[in-house]
Design an enzyme around this catalytic site. Structure first.
Site, PDB file in Angstrom:
ATOM      1  N   LYS A 175     -14.157  -6.092 -31.224  1.00  0.00           N
ATOM      2  CA  LYS A 175     -13.623  -6.281 -32.580  1.00  0.00           C
ATOM      3  C   LYS A 175     -12.103  -6.038 -32.611  1.00  0.00           C
ATOM      4  CE  LYS A 175     -13.468  -6.687 -37.060  1.00  0.00           C
ATOM      5  NZ  LYS A 175     -13.336  -8.043 -37.616  1.00  0.00           N
ATOM      6  N   LYS A 243      -4.694  -0.672 -40.466  1.00  0.00           N
ATOM      7  CA  LYS A 243      -5.573   0.253 -39.728  1.00  0.00           C
ATOM      8  C   LYS A 243      -5.967  -0.347 -38.379  1.00  0.00           C
ATOM      9  CE  LYS A 243      -9.733  -0.365 -40.779  1.00  0.00           C
ATOM     10  NZ  LYS A 243     -11.018  -0.858 -40.350  1.00  0.00           N
TER      11      LYS A 243
HETATM   12  N1  LIG Z   1     -12.899  -7.596 -45.722  1.00  0.00           N
HETATM   13  C1  LIG Z   1     -13.045  -8.269 -44.599  1.00  0.00           C
HETATM   14  O1  LIG Z   1     -12.744  -9.472 -44.547  1.00  0.00           O
HETATM   15  C2  LIG Z   1     -13.567  -7.604 -43.359  1.00  0.00           C
HETATM   16  C3  LIG Z   1     -13.965  -8.426 -42.298  1.00  0.00           C
HETATM   17  C4  LIG Z   1     -14.479  -7.836 -41.129  1.00  0.00           C
HETATM   18  C5  LIG Z   1     -14.552  -6.452 -41.029  1.00  0.00           C
HETATM   19  N2  LIG Z   1     -14.143  -5.678 -42.071  1.00  0.00           N
HETATM   20  C6  LIG Z   1     -14.269  -4.206 -41.902  1.00  0.00           C
HETATM   21  O2  LIG Z   1     -15.373  -3.823 -42.696  1.00  0.00           O
HETATM   22  C7  LIG Z   1     -15.138  -2.507 -43.264  1.00  0.00           C
HETATM   23  C8  LIG Z   1     -15.252  -2.595 -44.782  1.00  0.00           C
HETATM   24  O3  LIG Z   1     -14.309  -3.556 -45.242  1.00  0.00           O
HETATM   25  P1  LIG Z   1     -14.253  -3.979 -46.800  1.00  0.00           P
HETATM   26  O4  LIG Z   1     -13.398  -5.164 -46.876  1.00  0.00           O
HETATM   27  O5  LIG Z   1     -15.612  -3.972 -47.374  1.00  0.00           O
HETATM   28  O6  LIG Z   1     -13.431  -2.740 -47.372  1.00  0.00           O
HETATM   29  P2  LIG Z   1     -13.238  -2.274 -48.895  1.00  0.00           P
HETATM   30  O7  LIG Z   1     -13.623  -3.341 -49.842  1.00  0.00           O
HETATM   31  O8  LIG Z   1     -11.881  -1.682 -48.938  1.00  0.00           O
HETATM   32  O9  LIG Z   1     -14.343  -1.115 -49.026  1.00  0.00           O
HETATM   33  C9  LIG Z   1     -14.178   0.080 -48.334  1.00  0.00           C
HETATM   34  C10 LIG Z   1     -15.401   0.944 -48.560  1.00  0.00           C
HETATM   35  O10 LIG Z   1     -15.218   2.197 -47.880  1.00  0.00           O
HETATM   36  C11 LIG Z   1     -15.464   3.245 -48.845  1.00  0.00           C
HETATM   37  N3  LIG Z   1     -14.704   4.438 -48.472  1.00  0.00           N
HETATM   38  C12 LIG Z   1     -13.382   4.514 -48.169  1.00  0.00           C
HETATM   39  N4  LIG Z   1     -13.056   5.796 -47.842  1.00  0.00           N
HETATM   40  C13 LIG Z   1     -14.194   6.516 -47.961  1.00  0.00           C
HETATM   41  C14 LIG Z   1     -14.510   7.887 -47.742  1.00  0.00           C
HETATM   42  N5  LIG Z   1     -13.580   8.769 -47.342  1.00  0.00           N
HETATM   43  N6  LIG Z   1     -15.776   8.282 -47.934  1.00  0.00           N
HETATM   44  C15 LIG Z   1     -16.728   7.398 -48.330  1.00  0.00           C
HETATM   45  N7  LIG Z   1     -16.505   6.098 -48.547  1.00  0.00           N
HETATM   46  C16 LIG Z   1     -15.244   5.650 -48.349  1.00  0.00           C
HETATM   47  C17 LIG Z   1     -15.050   2.665 -50.169  1.00  0.00           C
HETATM   48  O11 LIG Z   1     -15.592   3.414 -51.221  1.00  0.00           O
HETATM   49  P3  LIG Z   1     -14.898   3.401 -52.690  1.00  0.00           P
HETATM   50  O12 LIG Z   1     -15.491   2.227 -53.399  1.00  0.00           O
HETATM   51  O13 LIG Z   1     -15.275   4.710 -53.253  1.00  0.00           O
HETATM   52  O14 LIG Z   1     -13.399   3.275 -52.465  1.00  0.00           O
HETATM   53  C18 LIG Z   1     -15.668   1.261 -50.039  1.00  0.00           C
HETATM   54  O15 LIG Z   1     -17.055   1.300 -50.246  1.00  0.00           O
HETATM   55  C19 LIG Z   1     -13.770  -2.079 -42.750  1.00  0.00           C
HETATM   56  O16 LIG Z   1     -13.924  -1.268 -41.619  1.00  0.00           O
HETATM   57  C20 LIG Z   1     -13.097  -3.402 -42.382  1.00  0.00           C
HETATM   58  O17 LIG Z   1     -12.100  -3.225 -41.397  1.00  0.00           O
HETATM   59  C21 LIG Z   1     -13.664  -6.217 -43.230  1.00  0.00           C
END
Ligand SMILES: NC(=O)c1ccc[n+]([C@@H]2O[C@H](COP(=O)([O-])OP(=O)(O)OC[C@H]3O[C@@H](n4cnc5c(N)ncnc54)[C@H](OP(=O)(O)O)[C@@H]3O)[C@@H](O)[C@H]2O)c1
Length: 295
Positions: A175, A243
């Site tokens: 990844k 990140k």
């Molecule tokens: N978006 C994309 O296109 C994509 C594609 C591939 C991989 N990813 C990976 O997938 C993961 C999630 O991405 P996303 O886009 O869904 O991110 P996001 O929308 O920013 O959501 C992040 C999540 O993490 C939670 N969180 C953050 N800090 C926390 C903590 N200290 N304790 C508990 N929960 C916490 C947030 O909760 P709250 O709602 O309370 O803030 C939210 O549920 C990441 O690792 C990212 O790198 C993302």
């Protein structure tokens, strides 16, 4: 799709990716409990039959499989620390967040010490593939743990792109390799647009030509944002890309000069207020907002 036996699943993290991934679990008929740090994100999932838990311990107490989809290493460490104390022994944790291989190894070891299996299974693709169930899945874990995880991974992954790459950490390593290319390519698009501006090349014409070249996928998927200069609605946030570029640099044995430059550009764009925008703001900041002297 082959019939999958119903499993008690706890899904932790209902952000842009987690919510649509969890919806596939509910629609497949599994017994789903969900939790998100900030409450109020589970309405659609509850309508699909999920139970919303008040805290991590409540979410995982009966779970056979726990899935985490959280921001990054700090969040996953914090949440899985609570999971390890509350989930029944013999369970399995699938972490689909992007955390890098070193963190995945640590998490796997800590969970194994409690009799809990672990598969790191970060995903490739963004929000629409998560909704469509066509993500790429890059998995690492033992053969037995992977065999338990695979039917769930196939719920949000394109079966042809769900890959078991090796032991714990193998998925997280791949990844970082993938996301390095995304960040560096977006920086390249930004510099190309900046040069276009310096040379008086029409921006739309430049984007048309770049779309047909080696950075075509990067330009094509973000074309509306690059045309408008408005880097919303966010798919993959600049905060997440920042990140991941830092994780890639940390994981490398030596220097990765292009990655370092892309990270510097990402941090500049963040300082300019784009952290929660789509990561295409890297190109916008370099290309349209001038300063990218660190590149
Ligand atoms: N978006 C994309 O296109 C994509 C594609 C591939 C991989 N990813 C990976 O997938 C993961 C999630 O991405 P996303 O886009 O869904 O991110 P996001 O929308 O920013 O959501 C992040 C999540 O993490 C939670 N969180 C953050 N800090 C926390 C903590 N200290 N304790 C508990 N929960 C916490 C947030 O909760 P709250 O709602 O309370 O803030 C939210 O549920 C990441 O690792 C990212 O790198 C993302």
């Amino acid at each position: 799709m082959a019939e999958v036996a119903a499993v008690r699943v706890a899904f932790l993290g209902l952000g842009r990716m987690g919510a649509p991934m969890a919806a596939h679990v509910a629609r497949a008929g599994h017994e789903l409990t969900v939790w998100n740090r900030t409450p109020g994100r589970a309405t659609d999932l509850v309508a699909l039959g999920a139970r919303e838990a008040a805290n991590v311990a409540d979410a995982v107490r009966d779970a056979e499989v726990v899935v985490t989809m959280l921001f990054g290493p700090d969040a996953v460490r914090e949440v899985l620390g609570q999971v390890a104390e509350a989930v029944p022994a013999g369970g399995l944790v699938i972490d689909s967040s992007t955390v890098g291989p070193a963190v995945a190894h640590d998490l796997g070891k800590a969970l194994r010490a409690k009799g809990i299996g672990f598969v790191d299974a970060p995903v490739a693709g963004s929000v629409q593939p998560a909704i469509d169930g066509t993500l790429g899945v890059l998995a690492g874990g033992s053969a037995d743990d992977y065999a338990t995880a695979e039917p769930l991974l196939r719920l949000w992954g394109d079966p042809a792109r769900v890959r078991h790459l090796g032991p714990v950490g193998a998925g997280s390593a791949m990844k970082l390799v993938v996301n390095l290319t995304l960040g560096v390519a977006m920086g390249g698009v930004g510099e190309a647009l900046r040069l276009a501006g310096d040379l008086g090349v029409d921006r739309t014409a430049a984007l048309d030509v770049l779309a047909a070249g080696p950075l075509g996928t990067t330009v094509g998927t973000k074309r509306a944002m690059l045309d408008s200069g408005d880097f919303t609605p966010t798919g993959f946030s600049l905060d997440l890309m920042t990140k991941d570029l830092a994780l890639a640099l940390d994981a490398a044995d030596g220097d990765l000069a292009l990655t370092r430059a892309a990270l510097a550009a990402a941090r500049e764009a963040t300082a300019a207020g784009h952290g929660s925008d789509d990561y295409a703001a890297i190109a916008g900041h370099i290309g349209y907002e001038g300063s990218a002297d660190s590149i």
